[in-house]
Write a protein that holds these residues in place. Sequence first.
Motif, short mmCIF file in Angstrom:
data_model
loop_
_atom_site.label_atom_id
_atom_site.label_comp_id
_atom_site.label_asym_id
_atom_site.label_seq_id
_atom_site.Cartn_x
_atom_site.Cartn_y
_atom_site.Cartn_z
N CYS A 10 74.34 -4.78 64.68
CA CYS A 10 72.93 -4.89 64.32
C CYS A 10 72.05 -5.59 65.34
O CYS A 10 70.83 -5.59 65.20
N ASN A 51 72.91 -3.68 51.06
CA ASN A 51 72.69 -3.01 52.34
C ASN A 51 72.46 -4.11 53.37
O ASN A 51 71.42 -4.75 53.38
N ASP A 53 71.94 -4.06 56.66
CA ASP A 53 70.84 -3.87 57.59
C ASP A 53 69.51 -4.26 56.95
O ASP A 53 68.71 -4.98 57.54
N ALA A 54 69.28 -3.77 55.75
CA ALA A 54 68.02 -4.08 55.06
C ALA A 54 67.90 -5.59 54.83
O ALA A 54 66.82 -6.17 55.00
N VAL A 125 65.34 1.67 63.10
CA VAL A 125 66.01 1.50 61.81
C VAL A 125 66.09 2.87 61.14
O VAL A 125 65.12 3.63 61.14
N ASP A 129 67.92 2.81 55.49
CA ASP A 129 67.76 1.36 55.54
C ASP A 129 66.33 0.94 55.24
O ASP A 129 66.09 -0.06 54.56
N ALA A 132 65.85 1.31 51.53
CA ALA A 132 66.49 0.21 50.81
C ALA A 132 65.67 -1.07 50.91
O ALA A 132 65.55 -1.82 49.94
N LEU A 133 65.08 -1.30 52.07
CA LEU A 133 64.26 -2.50 52.27
C LEU A 133 63.07 -2.52 51.32
O LEU A 133 62.70 -3.57 50.79
N ASP A 138 64.82 7.77 50.35
CA ASP A 138 64.82 8.18 51.76
C ASP A 138 63.61 9.05 52.08
O ASP A 138 63.00 8.90 53.14
#
Length: 162
Positions: A10, A51, A53-54, A125, A129, A132-133, A138
Amino acid sequence: MNLETLYTACFHKLYCFALSLTCIPAEAEEIVQETFLRALQHANKLPDDANLDAWLFRIARNVHISRLRKRQREVGDDALDVVPSGESIEDQLMQQDQALHILRTLHTLDEPYKEVFTLRALGDVAYPDIAALFGKSDSWARVTYHRARLMLTERINKEGTL
């Protein structure tokens, strides 16, 4: 996933995101470092199905906001350091002016367009992700990015300065 694997996976995305927020490489690195520090401190609070990354991008965004608030309270920030790149000063200034103009125009966009565009275009990103943030689908992330890109292009073309 251990911290080293997470860091390796990341770092680049987080750094690009932080750089898009600050436009200062050293400050972006500090944001990423603090992000991983906070992630390590609060790793036990993270659900297993989260998640990552989020979660990391949310932490990075909060770190940036905290730093901005702290800076507003401080007096006398130093001037930005310029790192020589081997280009002529005129070329470097022209590129910086164009980049700053694009960033200024980007910051005129309303939320969530500004943040989605920043995450996708500058932070690299993935759409899932981003979704999800924001707690969205999607397709919402894709449509929002597309609309942000169109608005940004339209505003830059309308001004006709690039």
